[in-house]
Design a protein around this motif. Structure first.
Motif, mmCIF file in Angstrom:
data_model
loop_
_atom_site.group_PDB
_atom_site.id
_atom_site.type_symbol
_atom_site.label_atom_id
_atom_site.label_comp_id
_atom_site.label_asym_id
_atom_site.label_seq_id
_atom_site.Cartn_x
_atom_site.Cartn_y
_atom_site.Cartn_z
ATOM 1 N N GLU A 52 0.829 -1.211 0.000
ATOM 2 C CA GLU A 52 0.000 0.000 0.000
ATOM 3 C C GLU A 52 0.863 1.261 0.000
ATOM 4 O OE1 GLU A 52 -3.153 0.201 -0.606
ATOM 5 O OE2 GLU A 52 -3.524 -1.946 -0.504
ATOM 6 N N LYS A 53 1.966 1.228 0.744
ATOM 7 C CA LYS A 53 2.867 2.383 0.778
ATOM 8 C C LYS A 53 3.467 2.625 -0.600
ATOM 9 C CE LYS A 53 6.565 4.397 3.499
ATOM 10 N NZ LYS A 53 7.434 4.219 4.668
ATOM 11 N N ALA A 54 3.931 1.568 -1.244
ATOM 12 C CA ALA A 54 4.507 1.706 -2.584
ATOM 13 C C ALA A 54 3.490 2.291 -3.560
ATOM 14 C CB ALA A 54 5.028 0.365 -3.087
ATOM 15 N N ILE A 55 2.272 1.792 -3.513
ATOM 16 C CA ILE A 55 1.208 2.297 -4.390
ATOM 17 C C ILE A 55 0.967 3.777 -4.110
ATOM 18 C CG2 ILE A 55 -1.258 2.125 -4.964
ATOM 19 C CD1 ILE A 55 0.438 -0.198 -6.130
ATOM 20 N N SER A 56 0.938 4.161 -2.835
ATOM 21 C CA SER A 56 0.697 5.565 -2.479
ATOM 22 C C SER A 56 1.838 6.474 -2.941
ATOM 23 C CB SER A 56 0.479 5.718 -0.967
ATOM 24 O OG SER A 56 1.705 5.630 -0.269
ATOM 25 N N LEU A 57 3.040 5.900 -3.125
ATOM 26 C CA LEU A 57 4.193 6.678 -3.584
ATOM 27 C C LEU A 57 4.305 6.716 -5.109
ATOM 28 C CD1 LEU A 57 6.815 5.420 -0.973
ATOM 29 C CD2 LEU A 57 5.789 7.716 -1.098
ATOM 30 N N GLY A 58 3.356 6.098 -5.801
ATOM 31 C CA GLY A 58 3.334 6.163 -7.257
ATOM 32 C C GLY A 58 3.668 4.877 -7.976
ATOM 33 N N ALA A 59 3.933 3.799 -7.236
ATOM 34 C CA ALA A 59 4.172 2.506 -7.872
ATOM 35 C C ALA A 59 2.868 1.995 -8.480
ATOM 36 C CB ALA A 59 4.702 1.501 -6.851
ATOM 37 N N THR A 60 2.981 1.054 -9.408
ATOM 38 C CA THR A 60 1.790 0.432 -9.990
ATOM 39 C C THR A 60 1.721 -1.031 -9.565
ATOM 40 O OG1 THR A 60 3.000 -0.070 -12.022
ATOM 41 C CG2 THR A 60 1.731 1.963 -11.994
ATOM 42 N N LYS A 86 0.812 -22.088 2.779
ATOM 43 C CA LYS A 86 1.621 -22.232 3.986
ATOM 44 C C LYS A 86 3.107 -21.928 3.779
ATOM 45 C CE LYS A 86 -1.456 -25.660 5.970
ATOM 46 N NZ LYS A 86 -1.585 -26.984 6.549
ATOM 47 N N LEU A 87 3.473 -21.374 2.621
ATOM 48 C CA LEU A 87 4.895 -21.128 2.383
ATOM 49 C C LEU A 87 5.206 -19.696 1.978
ATOM 50 C CD1 LEU A 87 7.794 -22.234 2.153
ATOM 51 C CD2 LEU A 87 7.272 -22.811 -0.223
ATOM 52 N N PHE A 88 4.489 -19.165 0.978
ATOM 53 C CA PHE A 88 4.884 -17.887 0.409
ATOM 54 C C PHE A 88 3.690 -16.964 0.239
ATOM 55 C CE2 PHE A 88 5.835 -14.979 -3.078
ATOM 56 C CZ PHE A 88 7.095 -14.528 -2.731
ATOM 57 N N TYR A 89 3.774 -15.788 0.879
ATOM 58 C CA TYR A 89 2.780 -14.725 0.758
ATOM 59 C C TYR A 89 3.498 -13.562 0.089
ATOM 60 C CZ TYR A 89 -0.846 -11.386 2.218
ATOM 61 O OH TYR A 89 -1.862 -10.454 2.253
ATOM 62 N N GLY A 90 2.914 -12.994 -0.954
ATOM 63 C CA GLY A 90 3.628 -11.939 -1.656
ATOM 64 C C GLY A 90 2.731 -10.909 -2.295
ATOM 65 N N ALA A 91 3.345 -9.787 -2.633
ATOM 66 C CA ALA A 91 2.704 -8.690 -3.355
ATOM 67 C C ALA A 91 3.751 -8.117 -4.297
ATOM 68 C CB ALA A 91 2.217 -7.623 -2.391
ATOM 69 N N TYR A 92 3.308 -7.615 -5.446
ATOM 70 C CA TYR A 92 4.234 -7.155 -6.475
ATOM 71 C C TYR A 92 3.842 -5.768 -6.970
ATOM 72 C CZ TYR A 92 5.295 -12.103 -6.488
ATOM 73 O OH TYR A 92 5.644 -13.376 -6.102
ATOM 74 N N VAL A 93 4.848 -4.923 -7.155
ATOM 75 C CA VAL A 93 4.642 -3.585 -7.710
ATOM 76 C C VAL A 93 5.739 -3.289 -8.721
ATOM 77 C CG1 VAL A 93 3.520 -2.699 -5.611
ATOM 78 C CG2 VAL A 93 5.990 -2.372 -5.924
ATOM 79 N N ARG A 94 5.494 -2.256 -9.512
ATOM 80 C CA ARG A 94 6.501 -1.684 -10.413
ATOM 81 C C ARG A 94 6.792 -0.274 -9.908
ATOM 82 N NH1 ARG A 94 8.574 -5.050 -14.675
ATOM 83 N NH2 ARG A 94 7.058 -6.720 -14.861
ATOM 84 N N ASP A 95 8.070 0.059 -9.775
ATOM 85 C CA ASP A 95 8.432 1.397 -9.298
ATOM 86 C C ASP A 95 8.176 2.438 -10.387
ATOM 87 O OD1 ASP A 95 10.627 1.412 -11.051
ATOM 88 O OD2 ASP A 95 12.133 1.285 -9.468
ATOM 89 N N LEU A 96 8.617 3.663 -10.163
ATOM 90 C CA LEU A 96 8.339 4.766 -11.078
ATOM 91 C C LEU A 96 8.913 4.551 -12.474
ATOM 92 C CD1 LEU A 96 9.087 7.696 -8.597
ATOM 93 C CD2 LEU A 96 6.923 6.488 -8.972
ATOM 94 N N ASP A 97 9.951 3.717 -12.585
ATOM 95 C CA ASP A 97 10.575 3.431 -13.875
ATOM 96 C C ASP A 97 10.216 2.059 -14.421
ATOM 97 O OD1 ASP A 97 12.413 5.787 -14.451
ATOM 98 O OD2 ASP A 97 12.948 5.306 -12.388
ATOM 99 N N GLY A 98 9.339 1.332 -13.722
ATOM 100 C CA GLY A 98 8.906 0.022 -14.192
ATOM 101 C C GLY A 98 9.693 -1.157 -13.639
ATOM 102 N N ASN A 99 10.619 -0.923 -12.699
ATOM 103 C CA ASN A 99 11.350 -2.020 -12.076
ATOM 104 C C ASN A 99 10.427 -2.785 -11.138
ATOM 105 O OD1 ASN A 99 14.151 -1.437 -13.041
ATOM 106 N ND2 ASN A 99 13.702 0.495 -12.028
ATOM 107 N N LYS A 100 10.511 -4.106 -11.159
ATOM 108 C CA LYS A 100 9.608 -4.946 -10.375
ATOM 109 C C LYS A 100 10.163 -5.194 -8.977
ATOM 110 C CE LYS A 100 6.696 -9.007 -10.896
ATOM 111 N NZ LYS A 100 6.306 -10.073 -11.822
#
Length: 123
Positions: free
Chosen positions: A83-91, A102-116
């Motif tokens: 949520e913080k990343a999204i609020s800072l302009g990430a997509t 039971k092993l992996f919980y994750g979320a993914y964003v792209r920064d301002l230049d599209g880096n994952k």
């Protein structure tokens, strides 16, 4: 083992501010502030994120399949970081959720230049 990762950017100041704000809860701050490159981290002996104007000054291009992951310590903190990343302009590139039972919980964003970026919790 990892000292730092480098991400190319079109707007070095906006990118540096994005990562400073995103990682401030980990104690990260701008450690090196040169014209072409900025390092953000807790100190020079722990992993850092560097943002830079590419050496050839061409537009930066995120690598196909490249990603870096941040482990904030819990599923709840994964949600907060997303949520913080999204609020800072990430997509969004994948909302928070259980990926492997039971092993992996994750979320993914792209920064301002599209880096994952992945925010994750194992366990």
């Amino acid at each position: 083992m990892i000292n730092y990762i480098t991400l190319g950017t079109k707007d070095i100041e906006a990118s540096a501010q994005f990562y400073e704000k995103l990682l401030e809860d980990f104690g990260a701050k701008r450690l090196v502030n040169m014209d072409r490159i900025k390092y953000i981290g807790k100190n020079m002996k722990e992993p850092m994120v560097a943002v830079c104007i590419p050496y050839d000054e061409q537009d930066p291009r995120p690598g196909n399949g490249n990603m870096f992951a941040i482990a904030p310590g819990s599923k709840e903190k994964v949600d907060v970081m997303y949520e913080k990343a999204i609020s800072l302009g990430a997509t969004c590139d994948g909302k928070p959720g259980q990926r492997v039972p039971k092993l992996f919980y994750g979320a993914y964003v792209r920064d301002l230049d599209g880096n994952k970026i992945c925010f994750n919790f194992f366990g």
